[in-house]
Motif scaffolding. Structure first.
Motif: not given
Length: 290
Positions: A206-207, A227-228, A248-249, A282-286
């Protein structure tokens, strides 16, 4: 109908995890019996104590592993839960049986101390990590450390290290100082492999970025990384300025590229980076970037 399917799916997952715990235990037993023990190298924790006890009293290693771990399994049941205790029983019993079955298996490496500690640590760590990833433990000392960390002002990892110091002192009485040092090195390698197996090689980070150009930063991250990101209001404690903090992850492979983007847009951006053990939902996809 959906509930029945869900129950079947849950049951199948439990069975699969149980199988993986058993496989992990047999892999760990193979590392002990074909690499470490024949070369007078031990492990840490309860397994290390069992190895020393086996050498001192000429008792089967598997029996000692099962007996010494019993109170720790009870501890795991009380502190962590029934399913964890069941999988740990499955794993420890499999480790005990595996060491008995493989006791007369010829050593696959002899003489080369560096190779012994590295290969032995990797095999042992892979087996233990596989068991932990699927909800079971092969060594009770971790459960004791978790309990003590709640009573004492120390972290779990600090207590595991502290408890293992005494284990390796005990190991030195049988395998000598060199054997204890090699055992500690093998244990260290195994602990790193366990971490990799549990979390995977790809891992996530995680940034959190505070910048004067948040919109451009987020847009560039989206365009060049796919990335979102999310915004959060932040206030400077000294200046009382108002900022947009970007979160941002990403996966580990994208870390260098994201740092390049940050440096390119705002060299003075304030950045904090955290390791993430797991990302779900969530929406953790590239998204595609080309």
């Amino acid at each position: 109908m959906k509930k029945i399917k869900k129950r079947r799916s849950t049951k199948a997952m439990k069975i699969w995890r149980g199988i993986m715990v058993i496989i992990g235990a047999f892999i760990a037993a193979y590392g002990l019996e074909t690499v470490l023990i024949p070369n007078n190298v031990s492990d840490g924790g309860v397994t290390g104590l069992s190895i020393v006890g086996s050498e001192l009293f000429n008792l089967p290693l598997g029996v000692l592993i099962a007996v010494i771990n019993l109170p720790f399994i009870w501890l795991g049941y009380k502190q962590i839960g029934k399913s964890f205790a069941f999988n740990s029983i499955l794993g420890i019993a499999s480790l005990a049986i595996g060491t008995i079955l493989m006791h007369h298996t010829p050593a696959i490496i002899e003489g080369d101390t560096l190779l012994i500690t590295v290969v032995g640590g990797i095999i042992l760590g892979f087996g233990m990590g596989l068991a932990l990833r699927n909800g079971g433990a092969l060594d009770g000392i971790d459960m004791l450390a978790v309990l003590l960390s709640r009573k004492l002002p120390f972290g779990t990892s600090d207590l595991i290290l502290f408890l293992n110091i005494f284990v390796f002192i005990f190991v030195s009485t049988v395998f000598g100082l060199q054997g204890a040092i090699l055992s500690a090195i093998a244990y260290f390698i195994a602990s790193k492999v366990i971490h990799i197996v549990e979390e995977g090689l790809s891992g996530s980070k995680t940034f959190q970025i505070i910048t004067t150009q948040p919109e451009e930063m987020v847009e560039t991250i989206r365009d060049r990384l796919g990335r979102s990101a999310t915004y959060k209001e932040a206030y400077g404690g000294f200046s009382h300025e108002r900022f947009k903090e970007i979160t941002c992850v990403i996966n580990r492979l994208e870390e260098t590229k994201l740092k390049e983007i940050i440096n390119e847009i705002d060299e003075g951006a304030f950045v904090t980076v955290y390791d993430v053990a797991e990302v779900k939902g969530g929406n953790f996809r590239k998204n595609d970037i080309h």
